[in-house]
Motif scaffolding. Structure first.
Motif, PDB file in Angstrom:
ATOM      1  N   ASN A 252       1.099  -0.982   0.094  1.00 55.20           N
ATOM      2  CA  ASN A 252      -0.129  -0.101   0.132  1.00 55.20           C
ATOM      3  C   ASN A 252       0.858   1.157   0.080  1.00 55.20           C
ATOM      4  O   ASN A 252       1.687   1.308   0.773  1.00 55.20           O
ATOM      5  N   GLY A 255      -2.690   5.387  -0.234  1.00 61.60           N
ATOM      6  CA  GLY A 255      -4.179   4.965  -0.203  1.00 61.60           C
ATOM      7  C   GLY A 255      -4.635   4.120  -1.341  1.00 61.60           C
ATOM      8  O   GLY A 255      -5.719   3.821  -1.628  1.00 61.60           O
ATOM      9  N   TYR A 256      -3.481   3.394  -2.033  1.00 58.49           N
ATOM     10  CA  TYR A 256      -3.729   2.642  -3.031  1.00 58.49           C
ATOM     11  C   TYR A 256      -3.164   1.355  -2.717  1.00 58.49           C
ATOM     12  O   TYR A 256      -1.927   1.342  -2.316  1.00 58.49           O
ATOM     13  N   ALA A 469     -12.088  -1.663   0.972  1.00 63.08           N
ATOM     14  CA  ALA A 469     -11.408  -1.175  -0.204  1.00 63.08           C
ATOM     15  C   ALA A 469     -12.767  -0.859  -1.379  1.00 63.08           C
ATOM     16  O   ALA A 469     -13.775  -1.604  -1.194  1.00 63.08           O
ATOM     17  N   ASN A 471     -13.222   0.242  -5.607  1.00 69.75           N
ATOM     18  CA  ASN A 471     -12.611   0.366  -7.238  1.00 69.75           C
ATOM     19  C   ASN A 471     -11.838  -0.515  -7.237  1.00 69.75           C
ATOM     20  O   ASN A 471     -10.627  -0.229  -7.776  1.00 69.75           O
ATOM     21  N   GLN A 491      -8.283   0.885  -4.269  1.00 69.60           N
ATOM     22  CA  GLN A 491      -8.174   1.932  -3.255  1.00 69.60           C
ATOM     23  C   GLN A 491      -8.781   1.679  -2.004  1.00 69.60           C
ATOM     24  O   GLN A 491      -9.661   0.882  -1.885  1.00 69.60           O
ATOM     25  N   ASP A 493     -10.483   2.574   1.338  1.00 71.47           N
ATOM     26  CA  ASP A 493     -11.512   3.805   1.674  1.00 71.47           C
ATOM     27  C   ASP A 493     -11.151   4.760   2.561  1.00 71.47           C
ATOM     28  O   ASP A 493     -11.222   5.974   2.440  1.00 71.47           O
ATOM     29  N   ASN A 495      -7.865   6.382   4.592  1.00 67.84           N
ATOM     30  CA  ASN A 495      -6.349   5.883   4.467  1.00 67.84           C
ATOM     31  C   ASN A 495      -5.725   5.825   6.057  1.00 67.84           C
ATOM     32  O   ASN A 495      -4.613   5.301   6.064  1.00 67.84           O
ATOM     33  N   THR A 537       4.228   7.289  -6.677  1.00 71.18           N
ATOM     34  CA  THR A 537       2.691   6.939  -7.170  1.00 71.18           C
ATOM     35  C   THR A 537       2.605   5.843  -7.917  1.00 71.18           C
ATOM     36  O   THR A 537       1.608   5.525  -8.734  1.00 71.18           O
ATOM     37  N   GLN A 540      -0.758   3.680  -7.464  1.00 68.02           N
ATOM     38  CA  GLN A 540      -1.715   4.204  -8.005  1.00 68.02           C
ATOM     39  C   GLN A 540      -1.682   4.268  -9.548  1.00 68.02           C
ATOM     40  O   GLN A 540      -2.938   3.912 -10.241  1.00 68.02           O
ATOM     41  N   TRP A 543      -2.501   0.351 -10.609  1.00 70.47           N
ATOM     42  CA  TRP A 543      -4.320   0.431 -10.372  1.00 70.47           C
ATOM     43  C   TRP A 543      -4.710   0.883 -11.768  1.00 70.47           C
ATOM     44  O   TRP A 543      -5.636   0.142 -12.076  1.00 70.47           O
TER      45      TRP A 543
END
Length: 900
Positions: A252, A255-256, A469, A471, A491, A493, A495, A537, A540, A543
């Motif tokens: 992680n 937040g992803y 989580a 998406n 993601q 939900d 953080n 990132t 992210q 994802w």
């Protein structure tokens, strides 16, 4: 979970002269100096971001044109491009595909230098652009693309191929791999890591990091095999990570999350497999030999716990045994004899072949209901169905209803004559996937490699669950095979969630099992700290990448409304993360006075076809090429219009008439105009060539076909036919035929309002004296002309006027391009004439022995069983038909007028 070939990186920098060169000046290779060439690839937890930088100096005293050419993996998305010329930067911008195409088309319509920069190969895609560099100036190209490496047969692979076309003073390839799980092994292979060049490769490997550095000296680049053009070779980096026996790896950042699941130490699940092999006539020669070679090796690799069956099919379905048999030496010996005696012949009945395989699995399941196993079907075919059930939607329905989610179907499409989308839909509907087998010397290895991927099932009905989580990418998988990996991203939900829990439920040999992976607060913070220095990132972007890939893959199964929603989501993500996907393009901005280039994400297709289309587009963009097109299109213009006085003068020059009754065949300048209107057909001269036409039959599976004879003898290369003429609407469609029975040019005319002239390089549209060039492309575009609407997609131009529409298709056969017209009418047009604008007819089969007789339009005609290529789709299937005389399809009243 299946995986495909890992990441591939290929780079080529091609240098070419500008027209501004001065005679007697130094050679281009001396004038253009690639003085720096770097490839940097950072891989963090399988997600690779690769940056290619090339610096070129023009040391000549005149401007030179430099082409930047990069080949990248099909699964990769370009995300950045930048050119720097004398300190000023020009960047690529990702836009909605239609907007980018419009910008490109506007540039081309002005006759200015521009070109599409997309192409597709077997495992690669191509980015290509060019820029004119002033004398004694420099340019820097920098391209970035991103991809998720997929695990295949227990390893990830990054392939780097360099071909800079000259010796480079500063030549470096740097790969930095960081894996939190730890790197289990890493190897380097390929021509750039062998022989004398092996000394230019250094590898530093620690527990979690690997650095691979390749830096050949100028002397090492001057190898004996390089022909003084610098190095040309590949560097393959193969590695895998440490894996716990049950848990996966959960990460992680910001937040992803991403979850890599590939447990080891599991027992294999026995499998029941039916191989369904196409042996139709089109498989003859090399294809069937390679299939035999692969099947013999696959038989050797079958596990002793497995059961197997073999089905060969053409127009008939021939199982080796009626039921599945166990793997033992006796059955394997018999199976090898059966495979060695495969002979190709006949038609293609896919529907009955697959249903037969399903029946065999069903019988086996009923007799072995207490034994734990998984059942799969592997279909190999190289063409579309031509007998039995030939409607693709109906075949899909039959197979879906027969399998009922009990078995997995994998579809292998051999070559490019197969409808690959049909195979994709059919396999995805039945928990499998489709794979193209390329018609090449290693086709047998491709078949073997695919089987190896599905040879060892370890888990079934895999369900992934994540608490807190949203998406999340796909979480349901039919199988997990040894050597592959399941990847899920999403993601979180909240953080600040203290505990993030992942749960995996699956069936394994002996019992159902649940795997748990928990990421608590301190570990999440450590994860963020540890990975930040790679790039913050990356999860992210991983994802977003995975979401787009999966949505695009599955959209073939959706309704039109669902597809619209999916495209909107894919487009939004592509624009947000600047990915060049099938719904976006990158507009490459260039210095003032040079038009932009457009980079597309191409579709799966024939490498040669795509590349040739690219070449035509670039040539076509210049004013000289445009003038050549106009001259080449003049025949189509005269086909579509006979009103021009100059055309009338040309028509009567060197004209020879062959008549019978009121028929005329005008022969001028080597072109015969065969009018099929209210005039009889031309007298047939020696050396007849045939245009074979298919005509759908109402209420019958077998179509009608007829030959149209084109005059030869004193008539050289082409003959022009009237394909449709409707005096009520003023629509005329003519086609100029090649010797081989294909169309070179097609012209469409609507009254005096609009003229469309298509040839194998492009389409000229004339509207009130204004001309517009349209290029053959896979990209969806739309155009308008007074009274006519046009749309272009997948190299098909759809022209619609009133209740008449015609699809003009660009085909390729034997490395030659040609056109075909598919004319459709919403309602029959009583007074319309022409070869292709005919409504379907009905017939009754009256006799089959000793001669075949059909009743058509109230009269009996002799017919023979034949086949014809259906050019109305790019797949070009060969279909059965009844061959009848053309006169049998014309009403009696018209026959009298025609004098037939």
């Amino acid at each position: 979970m299946m995986s495909v070939v890992g990441g591939v990186l290929l780079l080529s920098l091609i240098l070419g002269p500008s027209s501004a060169g001065v005679e007697g000046e130094e050679s281009v290779t001396d004038a253009l100096d690639v003085y720096s060439f770097h490839i940097r690839s950072k891989v963090s937890s399988r997600y690779a971001v690769t940056v290619i930088t090339s610096r070129v100096a023009n040391r000549a005293s005149a401007p030179r044109e430099v082409d930047f050419h990069v080949e990248l993996p099909k699964n990769a998305f370009i995300s950045k491009f930048n050119m720097t010329i004398d300190g000023k930067s020009y960047s690529g911008v990702v836009k909605k595909k239609e907007e980018a195409q419009k910008q490109y088309s506007q540039a081309v319509s002005r006759g200015q230098s521009a070109g599409l920069v997309s192409a597709v190969g077997r495992t690669l895609e191509e980015f290509k652009t060019s820029v004119t560099v002033a004398a004694h100036s420099k340019v820097t190209f920098e391209l970035t693309y991103e991809e998720l490496l997929k695990r295949r047969l227990g390893k990830y692979e990054l392939l780097i191929k360099a071909r800079p076309t000259q010796v480079v003073k500063d030549f470096k390839i740097d790969v930095h791999i960081f894996e939190r799980q730890g790197i289990r092994f890493l190897e380097t292979h390929g021509g750039l890591a062998s022989n004398d060049l092996a000394r230019a490769v250094t590898t530093n490997l620690t527990d979690k990091e690997a650095l691979v550095h390749f830096s050949p000296s100028p002397e090492q680049q001057q190898c004996s095999d390089c022909q003084d053009k610098g190095l040309s070779g590949e560097l393959r980096i193969v590695y895998d990570v440490n894996r716990p026996k049950s848990e996966g790896e959960l990460q992680n950042v910001n937040g992803y999350f991403v979850h890599y699941f590939s447990p080891s130490g599991l027992s294999r699940i026995p499998k029941n497999v039916v191989f369904i092999i196409d042996r139709s006539g089109s498989m003859s020669g090399t294809k069937i030999q390679q299939t035999q070679e692969a099947m013999l090796k696959i038989l050797d690799d079958l596990h002793k716990e497995d059961h197997f069956g073999l089905i060969m099919f053409d127009g008939r379905v021939t199982p080796w045994k009626d039921d599945l048999v166990p793997v033992n030496s006796d059955y394997l010996a018999l199976a090898r004899d059966f495979v060695n005696n495969i002979r190709s012949e006949g038609m293609t009945d896919i529907n009955n072949a697959v249903l037969k395989g399903v029946q065999m699995l069903s019988r086996f399941g009923e007799s072995h209901s207490g034994k734990e196993s998984t059942s799969i079907l592997i279909l190999l075919t190289d063409g579309d169905p031509t007998t039995g059930v030939t409607n693709l939607d109906e075949i899909q329905k039959n197979v879906r209803e027969a399998i009922r989610k009990r078995y997995t179907l994998y579809c292998l499409g051999f070559g490019f004559d197969v409808d690959y989308k049909f195979l994709e839909r059919m396999s995805l509907e039945n928990d499998g996937l489709a794979r193209r087998i390329y018609d090449d010397s290693d086709a047998a290895l491709q078949l073997q490699g695919f089987y190896d991927e599905v040879a060892t099932p370890l888990l079934l009905d895999v369900q992934m669950h994540y608490t807190g989580a949203s998406n999340v990418t796909y979480t349901t998988f039919g199988q997990y095979y040894d050597g592959s990996e399941i990847v899920v991203a999403g993601q979180i939900d909240y953080n600040d969630l203290e505990i993030f829990n992942a749960e995996v439920k699956a069936k394994m040999k002996g019992n159902d099992s649940i795997f748990h992976e928990v990421l608590i607060g301190n570990e999440r913070n450590a994860s963020k700290t540890l990975d930040h220095y790679i790039f913050e990132t990356y999860i992210q972007r991983l994802w977003a990448y995975l979401t787009i890939q999966q949505l695009l893959e599955r959209q073939v199964l959706l309704t039109e409304e669902q597809q619209t929603a999916v495209r909107e989501k894919v487009l939004a993500l592509s624009l947000k993360y600047s990915f060049v996907t099938p719904l976006t393009s990158m507009v490459v901005t260039k210095p003032e006075g040079e038009e932009p280039h457009v980079a597309h994400k191409p579709k799966e297709g024939n490498t040669k076809t795509q590349t040739k289309t690219q070449t035509r587009t670039r040539i076509f963009a210049s004013p000289i090429a445009r003038s050549s097109f106009l001259q080449g299109a003049s025949s189509s213009s005269s086909s579509a219009s006979s009103s021009s006085s100059s055309a009338v003068r040309r028509r009567h020059k060197n004209t020879r008439l062959a008549t019978k009754g009121r028929a005329t065949a005008r022969i001028r300048s080597g072109i015969a105009y065969l009018d099929i209107e209210e005039k009889p057909t031309a007298r047939i001269l020696p050396e007849i060539a045939f245009l074979k036409v298919l005509l759908p039959a109402q209420g019958q599976n077998t179509s009608i076909c007829f030959n149209v004879e084109a005059p030869r003898g004193l008539i050289p290369k082409e003959a022009v036919f009237k394909l449709l003429h409707d005096p009520a609407t003023g629509v005329s469609i003519n086609g100029e035929m090649l010797k081989r029975g294909h169309f070179l040019k097609i012209g469409v005319r609507y009254k005096d309002k609009c003229q469309i002239k298509a040839n194998t390089t492009g389409i000229m549209v004339t509207d009130e004296g204004k001309e517009q060039l349209i290029f053959w492309t896979d990209t969806p575009t739309s155009h308008h002309c007074d009274g006519i609407s046009m749309t272009m997609q997948n190299k098909v131009l759809d022209v619609s006027v009133g209740n008449i529409s015609v699809n003009i298709l660009l085909h390729e056969k034997d490395k030659k391009s040609f056109l075909w017209a598919d004319i459709r009418q919403q309602d029959p047009i009583p007074k319309a004439k022409g070869l292709l604008g005919r409504s379907p007819v009905s017939y009754v089969l009256k006799e089959t022995s000793p001669l075949v007789k059909l009743e058509i339009l109230g009269k009996e005609v002799l017919a023979t069983r034949d086949s014809a290529v259906d050019f109305r789709t790019h797949v070009k299937p060969t279909v059965d038909c009844w061959l009848v005389p053309f006169s049998s399809l014309v009403p009696e009243s018209l026959l009298k007028i025609l004098g037939l």
